[in-house]
Design a protein around this motif. Structure first.
Motif, PDB file in Angstrom:
ATOM      1  N   CYS A 142       1.070  -5.543   3.879  1.00 20.87           N
ATOM      2  CA  CYS A 142       1.317  -4.354   3.422  1.00 20.87           C
ATOM      3  C   CYS A 142      -0.097  -3.245   3.756  1.00 20.87           C
ATOM      4  O   CYS A 142      -1.007  -3.484   3.780  1.00 20.87           O
ATOM      5  N   CYS A 168      -1.423   0.990  -2.658  1.00 21.58           N
ATOM      6  CA  CYS A 168      -1.193   1.570  -3.985  1.00 21.58           C
ATOM      7  C   CYS A 168      -2.393   1.316  -4.801  1.00 21.58           C
ATOM      8  O   CYS A 168      -2.947   0.180  -4.506  1.00 21.58           O
ATOM      9  N   CYS A 219      -3.036  -2.205  -6.691  1.00 22.83           N
ATOM     10  CA  CYS A 219      -2.454  -3.338  -6.078  1.00 22.83           C
ATOM     11  C   CYS A 219      -3.570  -4.142  -5.203  1.00 22.83           C
ATOM     12  O   CYS A 219      -4.209  -3.497  -4.376  1.00 22.83           O
ATOM     13  N   HIS A 259      10.147  -0.215  -0.201  1.00 24.32           N
ATOM     14  CA  HIS A 259       9.280   0.966  -0.664  1.00 24.32           C
ATOM     15  C   HIS A 259       9.861   2.054  -0.334  1.00 24.32           C
ATOM     16  O   HIS A 259      10.613   2.160   0.641  1.00 24.32           O
TER      17      HIS A 259
HETATM   18 FE1  SF4 Z   1       2.011  -2.758  -1.147  1.00 28.92          FE
HETATM   19 FE2  SF4 Z   1       2.099  -0.726  -3.261  1.00 28.92          FE
HETATM   20 FE3  SF4 Z   1       3.890  -2.882  -2.780  1.00 28.92          FE
HETATM   21 FE4  SF4 Z   1       1.211  -3.149  -3.612  1.00 28.92          FE
HETATM   22  S1  SF4 Z   1       2.736  -2.225  -4.757  1.00 28.92           S
HETATM   23  S2  SF4 Z   1       2.501  -4.685  -2.099  1.00 28.92           S
HETATM   24  S3  SF4 Z   1       0.277  -1.673  -2.492  1.00 28.92           S
HETATM   25  S4  SF4 Z   1       3.808  -1.163  -1.590  1.00 28.92           S
END
Ligand code: SF4
Ligand code: SAH
Ligand code: F3S
Length: 467
Positions: free
Chosen positions: A174, A178, A181, A261
């Motif tokens: 990813c 975020c 995260c 996403h």
């Molecule tokens: Fe990526 Fe956000 Fe999903 Fe975490 S929550 S894996 S940072 S898109």
């Protein structure tokens, strides 16, 4: 077999392997692949750690509770390892997955019972690592990011599958960051598997009787895989194109994917829900919060309105699509008004199902350093309100199925004798009296009752639609 793999296989006596999986579906997939990798070395699955030769904890770092569970489990394993050693045999304990990636050697310092630590992108090296631990050499730590090499190495072992629905990782990592995260740190940068590799794996699964595949990725709709050999198109393939291509494989009746996403949504993928009948009408699209101020602080890169617009376009393409999501309450700075915006968004979307979590402060993420951390009691109270609303929505969605006839993929015997358990196109669990011969087939079921978590139905005509 390489020299080190041969060494790990010695002595050739059968060895018992226990794997415990925490966290997301990708960890479930990774655990299956670790088992596949170790089978040629003589390891056979065990359903309990007692007496096992190798125990692997495939861990999750997403919330504090998930990570702490690993240390409690290691505490329980200690006496088992000692008992096994007393009988003259070693028990090798490995920590894999996202805690392994995030904490590395710290795990062995905190829990000396651990023999080796292997990250999500290096578990293809398990045979060598086990061999070096057995020879008393090596640090037993391997946490580089080698996603491409991993999938090349994993291509060889045959996938052993149980059941008729299987996960297939098509994308990993990813780049979104975020602010709450850990995944970008534990799974590394976004990477897509080449189309040919995915096709080969799905074909092999279909040949073993698998009828449904769920394509996995931390940002699965960011998929941009290398096109198949001989494809005239320059440039990579998106997820919509991959889905349509996999739908051509004989035996594959249902395709799903997760997790997407909002920022990576494209028109082609939305169109696939309208024109590809094998793509199931269920879509998991996390939003996390309904307040634009909080979404910005979370670094989500989209607004609530943009999210709602995607949902509207999906519903236009496929009016019966079931929407699912993820929500976080109590992100730093969340006021009562922000939380109310989340509730308002939920009321507007009407989720068929939705996961919801209290914000958990994760070391090393930007969110952990933000001012305005929300009180635990406030988080609990908001979560209870949100979950009450989501529960009502899920119940209403399930109740709307009563009287309808749904194609159900029967996966296993049900809880009661004579009953089978399966899944509707909307991913609902369905229980129904049906002969065992229907396991692994799709049959029409008339839904007669519904609860919050499952549907019950009656087999139509006793006939299976697809073998
Ligand atoms: Fe990526 Fe956000 Fe999903 Fe975490 S929550 S894996 S940072 S898109
Ligand atoms: N895109 C990822 C998301 C993984 S995390 C995927 O492939 O599934 C799954 C969910 O956990 C997130 O959508 C978010 O709702 C929740 N989550 C992540 N970090 C969290 C944290 N620090 N506290 C609480 N919930 C969190
Ligand atoms: Fe957990 Fe890692 Fe999955 S942190 S949710 S196991 S990607």
């Amino acid at each position: 077999m390489s020299e080190t793999q041969r060494a790990a296989a010695e002595p050739t006596a059968r060895k018992r392997l226990f794997i415990k999986t925490y966290g997301c579906q990708m960890n479930v997939y990774d655990s299956e692949r670790m088992r596949d990798l170790l089978t040629p070395l003589g390891y056979e699955p065990a359903d309990a750690p007692d007496g096992a030769d190798l125990v692997i904890l495939n861990t999750c770092h997403i919330r504090e509770k998930a990570a702490e569970k690993v240390y409690s489990e290691l505490g329980r394993l200690k006496p088992l390892k000692e008992a096994k050693a007393a009988s003259g045999d070693p028990m090798t304990i490995a920590v894999a997955g996202c805690v392994a990636q995030a904490e590395g050697a710290e795990i062995q310092r905190r829990a000396p019972v651990v023999d080796l630590v292997v990250g999500p992108q290096t578990y293809h090296k398990l045979p060598e690592l086990i061999a070096s631990v057995h020879r008393g050499r090596g640090e037993g730590l391997e946490t580089e990011f080698e996603v491409e090499e991993k999938f090349d190495r994993l291509a060889a072992p045959v996938r052993q599958v149980e059941g008729y629905s299987a996960f297939v990782t098509v994308q990993e990592g990813c780049d979104k960051f975020c602010s709450f995260c850990v995944v970008p740190y534990t799974r590394g940068a976004e990477w897509s598997r080449p189309v040919d590799q995915v096709v080969a794996e799905v074909r092999a699964l279909a040949a073993r009787g698998v009828r449904e595949v769920t394509l996995l990725g931390q940002n699965v709709n960011a998929y941009h895989g290398e096109p198949p050999a001989g494809d005239a198109a320059d440039g990579t393939w998106g997820l919509g194109r991959l889905v349509r291509h996999l739908a051509l494989i004989d035996g594959i009746e249902r395709i799903r994917f997760t997790t997407s996403h909002p920022k990576d949504m494209d028109d082609d993928l939305i169109a696939a829900f309208a024109d590809e009948p094998k793509l199931m009408p269920y879509f998991h699209l996390p939003v996390q919060a309904g307040s634009d101020r909080i979404l910005k602080a979370m670094n989500r890169k989209h607004t609530a309105a943009e999210y709602l617009d995607i949902i509207a376009r999906l519903r236009e393409a496929r009016p019966d699509i079931a929407i699912s999501g993820d929500m976080i309450v109590g992100f730093p700075g969340e006021t009562e008004a922000d939380f109310e915006a989340t509730m308002a968004l939920v009321r507007e979307v009407e989720y068929a199902s939705c996961f919801s979590f209290k914000y958990s402060r994760r070391p090393g993420t930007p969110g952990a350093a933000l001012p305005g951390q929300v009180d635990e009691a406030v988080k609990s109270e908001r979560l209870a309100r949100l979950q009450a609303l989501l529960g009502e929505q899920q119940e209403a969605f399930n109740a709307s199925m009563v009287g309808r006839t749904l194609p159900v993929l029967f996966e296993k015997p049900g809880r009661h004798a004579g009953q089978l358990s399966g899944r509707s196109p909307y991913l609902q669990a369905v229980h129904c009296e049906a002969p065992e011969a229907l396991i692994g087939t799709i049959a029409d079921v008339e839904i007669v009752s519904a609860s919050r978590n499952a549907l019950a139905g009656r087999l139509k005509d006793g006939e299976s639609r697809a073998a």
